[in-house]
Design a protein around this motif. Structure first.
Motif, short mmCIF file in Angstrom:
data_model
loop_
_atom_site.label_atom_id
_atom_site.label_comp_id
_atom_site.label_asym_id
_atom_site.label_seq_id
_atom_site.Cartn_x
_atom_site.Cartn_y
_atom_site.Cartn_z
N ARG A 135 59.72 48.64 47.99
CA ARG A 135 58.82 48.62 46.83
C ARG A 135 59.61 48.34 45.55
O ARG A 135 59.13 47.65 44.64
CB ARG A 135 58.07 49.96 46.70
N GLU A 136 60.81 48.84 45.48
CA GLU A 136 61.67 48.57 44.32
C GLU A 136 61.98 47.08 44.22
O GLU A 136 61.95 46.50 43.13
CB GLU A 136 62.97 49.37 44.45
N ARG A 137 62.23 46.46 45.36
CA ARG A 137 62.48 45.02 45.36
C ARG A 137 61.23 44.23 45.02
O ARG A 137 61.29 43.21 44.34
CB ARG A 137 63.02 44.58 46.73
N ILE A 138 60.08 44.72 45.48
CA ILE A 138 58.82 44.07 45.14
C ILE A 138 58.57 44.14 43.64
O ILE A 138 58.22 43.13 43.00
CB ILE A 138 57.65 44.74 45.91
N ASP A 139 58.76 45.32 43.07
CA ASP A 139 58.54 45.51 41.63
C ASP A 139 59.50 44.68 40.78
O ASP A 139 59.18 44.31 39.65
CB ASP A 139 58.67 46.99 41.27
N SER A 140 60.65 44.37 41.36
CA SER A 140 61.65 43.54 40.64
C SER A 140 61.41 42.05 40.84
O SER A 140 62.15 41.22 40.31
CB SER A 140 63.06 43.90 41.12
N GLY A 141 60.38 41.71 41.62
CA GLY A 141 60.05 40.30 41.84
C GLY A 141 60.91 39.61 42.87
O GLY A 141 60.98 38.37 42.90
N ASN A 142 61.57 40.39 43.75
CA ASN A 142 62.48 39.79 44.72
C ASN A 142 61.84 39.51 46.08
O ASN A 142 62.49 38.97 46.98
CB ASN A 142 63.69 40.70 44.92
N VAL A 143 60.58 39.92 46.24
CA VAL A 143 59.86 39.66 47.49
C VAL A 143 58.56 38.94 47.15
O VAL A 143 57.76 39.44 46.36
CB VAL A 143 59.56 40.96 48.27
N GLU A 144 58.34 37.79 47.75
CA GLU A 144 57.19 36.96 47.41
C GLU A 144 55.95 37.36 48.21
O GLU A 144 56.03 37.63 49.41
CB GLU A 144 57.52 35.50 47.72
N GLU A 145 54.81 37.40 47.52
CA GLU A 145 53.53 37.66 48.18
C GLU A 145 53.08 36.39 48.90
O GLU A 145 53.01 35.32 48.30
CB GLU A 145 52.48 38.07 47.14
N LEU A 146 52.77 36.52 50.20
CA LEU A 146 52.41 35.35 51.00
C LEU A 146 50.95 35.37 51.47
O LEU A 146 50.59 34.68 52.42
CB LEU A 146 53.34 35.25 52.21
N GLY A 147 50.12 36.17 50.81
CA GLY A 147 48.69 36.18 51.15
C GLY A 147 48.37 37.16 52.24
O GLY A 147 48.73 38.33 52.16
N VAL A 148 47.69 36.70 53.28
CA VAL A 148 47.37 37.54 54.43
C VAL A 148 47.92 36.87 55.68
O VAL A 148 48.05 35.65 55.73
CB VAL A 148 45.85 37.77 54.57
#
Length: 385
Positions: A135-148
């Motif tokens: 979640r920390e990496r997500i909040d930092s923009g390091n993991v891309e959202e790929l939809g479903v």
């Protein structure tokens, strides 16, 4: 004439002998040096060769899968010299993997345990991930959202240039994977969800250890989980009684509950309790009527996993007949729906498959009061009043 034939034969033998050492050396490099098989998991195994290349086999990644998938795990430094392998395997993966796309929340805890979460670059449905480190990496923009997962954003996934996509299929290979494979991205199928043994699911951490070149660390982590699970199972076996247990709830007039050979039913058995449908052969879910469940389970001592209900009031409002069950009236219902992460995901579905020891401890704590003094349950909590 005969002498000439003999001389020709001798010449052929000598030529063959001069060629054979090189041929044998080449063959021996590709011959299997050692086969490693999990102790509990049924869905994958590894073959190691003299050349340093390993072959990861994944069988039955979904029900009725018609083939066993074979992946070449090649040290990154040798990857450019082994591109020819692509014609004989389902994917060539350079290890350790540096850029990975995962597709299920069950894939997340092994990354954290192995301390390789920084290599996650994309995931479909980031809101469901509860892992603090990720979640920390997500909040930092390091993991891309790929939809479903069913409609993966393939253009974005390809742009991330991953070394591998760890995917899964419910009834076959998802159609969204076609474009990824066409672009040269290897898809490695993970079948952890097909395992019926709780320790079998957890052992898939070694699958991730192979991809990230941390097999030894993964085996050590699994051994600790195995040890904790077996210890609490043995402790529960000493409890004086076996309470009867009901599970599941109604959904559109159908009561869904675990089959007797399922992952969920095994937990109840190992917690030294009597699951009322433990004799059924199904490894998936049973679909029953309210009447049949009432007939068999109305006097069950405990009720676990009533879908995603969080309170008695919520349950009674949804279905008045729930009050006919002894476990409802005596407030002996325990749910995993109250244990959520920072997003909208349930910890039971994300962390539970990797930590069967914690699930078992939860159930033993509630099934046999006083046996695990001072324990704070992780997943199962009492239904709110």
């Amino acid at each position: 004439m005969r002498i000439g034939c003999v001389l020709s034969l001798i010449a052929l033998v000598l030529i063959s002998c001069r060629r054979n050492p090189e041929q044998k050396q080449f063959d021996s490099q590709e011959q299997t040096l050692k086969t490693w098989k999990p102790r509990y998991a049924q869905g994958f195994y590894l073959e190691q060769t003299h050349s340093g290349i390993s072959y990861l086999y994944v069988n039955s990644p979904w029900p009725g899968a018609s083939k066993t998938f074979r992946y070449a795990l090649v040290p990154r430094a040798k990857l450019s010299t082994h591109t020819h392998l692509i014609d004989s395997v389902d994917g060539v993966i350079g290890i350790p993997v540096k850029r990975a796309i995962l597709t299920s929340t069950t894939h997340i805890p092994p990354l954290e345990t192995l301390e390789v979460e920084e290599h996650l670059v994309g995931f479909p449905g980031l809101g469901y991930i509860s892992s603090p480190g990720v979640r920390e990496r997500i909040d930092s923009g390091n993991v891309e959202e790929l939809g479903v997962h069913e409609a993966l954003n393939t253009e974005l996934a390809i742009a991330l240039n991953p070394d591998v996509v760890v995917g899964f299929g419910v009834s076959g290979a998802p159609s969204s994977y076609t474009a990824l494979e066409a672009s040269g991205i290897p898809i490695v199928y993970n079948g952890d969800w097909m395992e019926e043994n709780p320790l079998g699911k957890a052992e898939w951490i070694v699958f991730f250890g192979l991809l990230f070149d941390k097999k030894n660390a993964a085996e050590r982590a699994f051994s600790e989980i195995e040890k904790a699970y077996l210890e609490v199972r043995d402790l529960a076996a000493k409890a004086p009684g076996r309470p009867t247990v009901l599970s599941g709830s109604l959904y559109r007039d159908i009561w869904y509950l675990p089959g007797g050979s399922s992952w969920a039913a095994q937990f109840i058995k190992d917690a030294h309790a009597q699951y009322l449908w433990e004799s059924t052969p199904e490894s998936g879910s049973l679909s029953l009527s309210l009447e049949s469940v009432l007939e068999k389970g109305s006097n069950a001592d405990l009720w676990i996993a009533p879908s995603q209900f969080t309170s008695y009031g919520e349950m009674e409002q949804a279905e008045a007949h729930y009050s006919q069950f002894k476990a409802f009236r005596e407030e002996q219902i325990y749910t995993y729906a109250l244990s959520t992460g920072p997003g909208k995901g349930l910890l039971y579905y994300e962390l539970g498959p990797s930590r069967p020891d914690l699930i078992l401890k939860d159930l033993v704590y509630w099934f046999h009061p006083g046996l695990l003094k001072g324990y704070d349950p992780t997943f199962f909590k009492p239904l709110e009043k």
